[in-house]
Design a protein around this motif. Structure first.
Motif, PDB file in Angstrom:
ATOM      1  N   THR A  20       1.069  -0.797   0.164  1.00 14.66           N
ATOM      2  CA  THR A  20      -0.057   0.086  -0.319  1.00 14.66           C
ATOM      3  C   THR A  20       1.068   1.189   0.019  1.00 14.66           C
ATOM      4  N   VAL A  21       0.418   2.354  -1.115  1.00 15.60           N
ATOM      5  CA  VAL A  21       1.685   3.642  -0.672  1.00 15.60           C
ATOM      6  C   VAL A  21       0.759   4.981  -1.134  1.00 15.60           C
ATOM      7  N   ARG A  22       0.900   5.686  -0.234  1.00 18.13           N
ATOM      8  CA  ARG A  22       0.049   7.093  -0.056  1.00 18.13           C
ATOM      9  C   ARG A  22       0.462   7.643  -1.820  1.00 18.13           C
ATOM     10  N   VAL A  23      -0.606   8.167  -1.901  1.00 20.98           N
ATOM     11  CA  VAL A  23      -0.663   8.936  -3.178  1.00 20.98           C
ATOM     12  C   VAL A  23      -1.749   9.813  -2.936  1.00 20.98           C
ATOM     13  N   LEU A  24      -0.780  10.965  -3.558  1.00 21.02           N
ATOM     14  CA  LEU A  24      -1.395  12.517  -3.794  1.00 21.02           C
ATOM     15  C   LEU A  24      -2.119  12.248  -5.315  1.00 21.02           C
ATOM     16  N   CYS A  25      -3.622  12.602  -4.942  1.00 16.45           N
ATOM     17  CA  CYS A  25      -4.213  12.437  -6.552  1.00 16.45           C
ATOM     18  C   CYS A  25      -4.460  14.241  -7.395  1.00 16.45           C
ATOM     19  N   ASP A  26      -3.496  13.462  -8.766  1.00 16.43           N
ATOM     20  CA  ASP A  26      -3.317  14.848  -9.523  1.00 16.43           C
ATOM     21  C   ASP A  26      -4.875  14.649 -10.642  1.00 16.43           C
ATOM     22  N   SER A  27      -5.219  13.873 -10.337  1.00 11.01           N
ATOM     23  CA  SER A  27      -6.974  13.550 -11.721  1.00 11.01           C
ATOM     24  C   SER A  27      -7.299  13.037 -10.980  1.00 11.01           C
ATOM     25  N   SER A  28      -8.796  12.950 -11.333  1.00 12.73           N
ATOM     26  CA  SER A  28     -10.067  12.063 -10.828  1.00 12.73           C
ATOM     27  C   SER A  28     -11.004  12.256 -11.568  1.00 12.73           C
ATOM     28  N   GLU A  29     -11.518  11.118 -12.417  1.00 12.39           N
ATOM     29  CA  GLU A  29     -12.523  11.389 -13.376  1.00 12.39           C
ATOM     30  C   GLU A  29     -12.915  10.266 -13.208  1.00 12.39           C
ATOM     31  N   HIS A  30     -14.780   9.741 -12.928  1.00 12.09           N
ATOM     32  CA  HIS A  30     -15.036   8.819 -13.126  1.00 12.09           C
ATOM     33  C   HIS A  30     -15.229   7.208 -12.118  1.00 12.09           C
ATOM     34  N   GLY A  31     -14.370   8.134 -11.509  1.00 13.20           N
ATOM     35  CA  GLY A  31     -13.372   6.676 -10.817  1.00 13.20           C
ATOM     36  C   GLY A  31     -12.014   6.134 -11.194  1.00 13.20           C
ATOM     37  N   GLU A  32     -11.330   6.801 -12.118  1.00 10.33           N
ATOM     38  CA  GLU A  32     -10.563   6.658 -13.035  1.00 10.33           C
ATOM     39  C   GLU A  32      -9.409   7.826 -11.785  1.00 10.33           C
ATOM     40  N   CYS A  33      -8.694   7.550 -11.182  1.00 10.09           N
ATOM     41  CA  CYS A  33      -8.040   8.121 -10.702  1.00 10.09           C
ATOM     42  C   CYS A  33      -6.349   8.209 -10.826  1.00 10.09           C
ATOM     43  N   SER A  34      -5.638   9.113 -10.881  1.00  6.65           N
ATOM     44  CA  SER A  34      -3.838   9.494 -11.142  1.00  6.65           C
ATOM     45  C   SER A  34      -3.036  10.296 -10.141  1.00  6.65           C
ATOM     46  N   GLY A  35      -1.911   9.623  -9.753  1.00  6.76           N
ATOM     47  CA  GLY A  35      -1.588  10.155  -9.007  1.00  6.76           C
ATOM     48  C   GLY A  35       0.040   9.437  -8.520  1.00  6.76           C
ATOM     49  N   ARG A  36       0.583  10.818  -7.973  1.00  6.42           N
ATOM     50  CA  ARG A  36       2.287  10.362  -7.628  1.00  6.42           C
ATOM     51  C   ARG A  36       2.421   9.967  -6.456  1.00  6.42           C
ATOM     52  N   THR A  37       3.428   9.112  -5.838  1.00  5.97           N
ATOM     53  CA  THR A  37       3.376   8.837  -4.317  1.00  5.97           C
ATOM     54  C   THR A  37       4.676   9.944  -4.032  1.00  5.97           C
ATOM     55  N   SER A  38       5.351  10.025  -2.252  1.00  5.86           N
ATOM     56  CA  SER A  38       6.604  10.768  -2.431  1.00  5.86           C
ATOM     57  C   SER A  38       8.057  10.158  -3.124  1.00  5.86           C
ATOM     58  N   GLY A  39       7.863   9.422  -4.019  1.00  6.91           N
ATOM     59  CA  GLY A  39       8.972   9.353  -4.658  1.00  6.91           C
ATOM     60  C   GLY A  39       8.609   9.556  -5.669  1.00  6.91           C
ATOM     61  N   ASN A  40       7.664  10.239  -6.857  1.00 10.04           N
ATOM     62  CA  ASN A  40       7.416  10.352  -7.260  1.00 10.04           C
ATOM     63  C   ASN A  40       7.031   9.171  -8.605  1.00 10.04           C
ATOM     64  N   LYS A  41       6.501   8.611  -7.824  1.00  7.78           N
ATOM     65  CA  LYS A  41       5.748   7.088  -8.528  1.00  7.78           C
ATOM     66  C   LYS A  41       4.690   7.215  -9.271  1.00  7.78           C
ATOM     67  N   ILE A  42       4.285   6.904 -10.582  1.00 11.37           N
ATOM     68  CA  ILE A  42       2.859   7.224 -11.344  1.00 11.37           C
ATOM     69  C   ILE A  42       2.279   6.011 -10.041  1.00 11.37           C
ATOM     70  N   VAL A  43       0.693   6.190  -9.782  1.00 14.99           N
ATOM     71  CA  VAL A  43       0.073   5.384  -9.800  1.00 14.99           C
ATOM     72  C   VAL A  43      -1.634   5.534 -10.662  1.00 14.99           C
ATOM     73  N   ASN A  44      -1.850   4.912 -11.211  1.00 20.53           N
ATOM     74  CA  ASN A  44      -3.214   5.121 -12.011  1.00 20.53           C
ATOM     75  C   ASN A  44      -3.746   4.120 -10.842  1.00 20.53           C
ATOM     76  N   PHE A  45      -5.440   4.513 -10.276  1.00 20.48           N
ATOM     77  CA  PHE A  45      -5.973   4.225  -9.194  1.00 20.48           C
ATOM     78  C   PHE A  45      -7.301   4.277  -9.466  1.00 20.48           C
ATOM     79  N   GLU A  46      -8.358   2.945  -9.367  1.00 18.46           N
ATOM     80  CA  GLU A  46      -9.502   3.227  -9.295  1.00 18.46           C
ATOM     81  C   GLU A  46      -9.791   3.749  -7.815  1.00 18.46           C
ATOM     82  N   GLY A  47     -11.176   4.180  -7.835  1.00 13.72           N
ATOM     83  CA  GLY A  47     -10.999   5.093  -6.125  1.00 13.72           C
ATOM     84  C   GLY A  47     -11.704   6.441  -6.371  1.00 13.72           C
ATOM     85  N   LYS A  48     -11.912   7.474  -5.457  1.00 10.84           N
ATOM     86  CA  LYS A  48     -12.952   8.205  -5.416  1.00 10.84           C
ATOM     87  C   LYS A  48     -12.182   9.434  -5.060  1.00 10.84           C
ATOM     88  N   ALA A  49     -10.703   9.216  -4.690  1.00 13.08           N
ATOM     89  CA  ALA A  49     -10.119  10.671  -4.417  1.00 13.08           C
ATOM     90  C   ALA A  49     -10.036  11.924  -4.677  1.00 13.08           C
TER      91      ALA A  49
END
Ligand code: 5AD
Ligand code: SF4
Length: 462
Positions: free
Chosen positions: A407-436
């Protein structure tokens, strides 16, 4: 030497000119930015000044009353892109004689480029250098009234020019990510690099100004803050860079504090300890190696050895387990032999970077490397580039696989229709399902991974 700090009166004078430029008008500026994060930060200042001058912002040059082209000179490709974009505005100027077009940034600081710009692009109204940014209100006023094309540039040599102007307004592109310049210019003179000639001498902002800007950002809800400089480790304000990083990372609240760029010769144990110990300091380290061979490093004037680099890179990795390591590499530096290049491949394998930024060497007029004999043919540079990329892909695949199930902590950069994308502290891009929501943190369980992107599902989704 002249004082580098622009006086408060001079800055206020410019802002007063700005306030009087378009009273009650509904004018628009379109700013096109090429190149690095420093240019992006400069464009946010240009935009802030334009806002003060009554210009709203538009992405569409057709809607603009003022177009500013903020150029980059680091490689030929970047210059060609800016020139071809500038060429597209000829028609707009023919259709609207009142349209103002200005060129600024690193290309503006090179005499040949500047002269060529003025000659080949007669519809460019003004050109201004990297240390004349704060004068934009006066530049616009002159362009509006005199109808004469002008160049605004320091008359000091490259190792003496460069200013710091505090108190300029900023119009930021994001409500949760911000860049804060802590220093400008570079004194390192790597033999391939144009930066010291176009950005001037190294100069640092005072820590109180930097820290109050960071504080205002944190208080204003910014969650990803990047301290910027060509070589942040040689920050020379009233405190050291590690101390500055520590203070900037120790404000109330959760945020990622990043920094760019570090020079290996100046990266210290004190810095590594701050990265390890201050939770808000992002667990990411960009340490450009450029080459893994000692003769090439010396020809590049990098002032560290392969051994010293490896020692530092492996040390930070062991001190901060899981830290994301990235680097820059130049392929085909003049005189680089196959054996020497293979030492670069080897250093990549030894450090196991999460990501490498690889560049084909591009001769920059006026730099020592451009005059070296034994320039490497383009096809050979490309071959080396491709080999490095494929080695790196395998490394990144292997490293990212380890995230699966975690489990990683992600800062959400975009969020649309349950599809989110963001970055971790290590700057890894994470695409995820969610409502952030954009600009908030989410805990994400990683379910699959590729070389560049992790995928997952937000935990505790309600
Ligand atoms: N050619 C290719 N790459 C270059 N860089 C700087 N100058 C050149 C050049 N002339 C790369 C370096 C630097 C990054 C920002 O750009 O790798 O770290
Ligand atoms: Fe260019 Fe070297 Fe300065 Fe980086 S440290 S900006 S590569 S001269």
């Amino acid at each position: 030497m002249s004082d580098i700090f622009i006086s408060r009166e001079a800055v206020e004078n410019q802002l007063n000119i700005a306030s009087g430029l378009n009273k009650g008008g509904d004018k628009k500026v379109c700013i096109l930015t090429f190149g690095c994060q420093q240019n992006e930060a400069d464009s946010e200042l240009l935009s802030g000044i334009c806002e003060r001058a009554g210009y709203g912002e538009t992405d569409n040059p057709k809607d603009a009353d003022l177009i500013l082209i903020n150029t980059c000179a680091i490689r030929e490709h970047a210059e060609l892109k800016a020139l071809s974009r500038t060429g597209q505005f000829k028609k707009l100027k023919e259709q609207n004689k009142d349209l103002l077009i200005g060129v600024c940034g690193c290309m503006a600081e090179q005499k040949e480029r500047r002269d060529a710009l003025m000659k080949s692009y007669p519809y460019v109204d003004f050109v201004f250098g990297t240390d004349r940014l704060y004068m934009l209100p006066e530049i616009i006023r002159n362009a509006k009234s005199a109808k004469k094309r002008s160049i605004y540039i320091s008359d000091l040599p490259h190792n003496e020019f460069g200013v710091i102007a505090e108190g300029l307004p900023i119009r930021r592109n994001s409500n949760h990510k911000a860049k804060v310049s802590i220093m400008y210019g570079c004194d390192n003179f790597c033999t391939y690099c144009v930066v010291p000639y176009v950005r001037g001498r190294e100069r640092s902002r005072e820590s109180c100004n930097i820290l109050s800007e960071v504080k205002a950002l944190v208080d204003g809800g910014y969650k990803d803050i990047m301290l910027l400089g060509q070589n942040v480790n040689s920050y020379k304000g009233d405190i050291s860079f590690p101390e500055l990083l520590k203070r900037a990372g120790s404000m109330d609240g959760e945020y990622f504090l990043r920094f760019m760029t570090s020079h290996p010769k100046d990266a210290s144990d004190e810095l590594f300890e701050v990265i390890r110990d201050v939770p808000n300091v992002a667990k990411q380290f960009h340490l450009p190696v450029q080459s893994g061979n000692n003769r090439v490093l010396s020809a590049m004037n990098r002032r560290y050895t392969r051994e010293k680099y490896l020692e530092k890179a492996l040390k930070i990795k062991s001190l901060v387990p899981g830290i994301t390591m990235t680097t820059d590499i130049i392929c085909g530096f003049p005189t680089e032999t196959e054996e020497e290049f293979l030492e670069t491949v080897d250093i990549i394998k030894q450090v196991e970077f999460d990501m490498i930024f690889t560049f084909l060497y591009s001769p920059r007029p006026g730099t020592p490397a451009a005059k070296m004999e034994d320039q490497i043919p383009h096809e050979e540079k490309v071959r080396r580039f491709e080999l490095l990329s494929s080695v790196q892909n395998d490394i990144a695949d292997k490293l990212n696989e380890k995230y699966i199930g975690k489990t990683v902590r992600v800062l959400c950069d975009s969020s649309e229709h349950g599809e989110c994308s963001g970055r971790t502290s290590g700057n890894k891009i994470v695409n995820f399902e969610g409502k952030a929501m954009v600009g908030t943190f989410a805990d994400v369980e990683i379910t699959s991974a590729g070389a560049y992107i992790l995928k997952g599902k937000e935990k505790d989704e309600k």
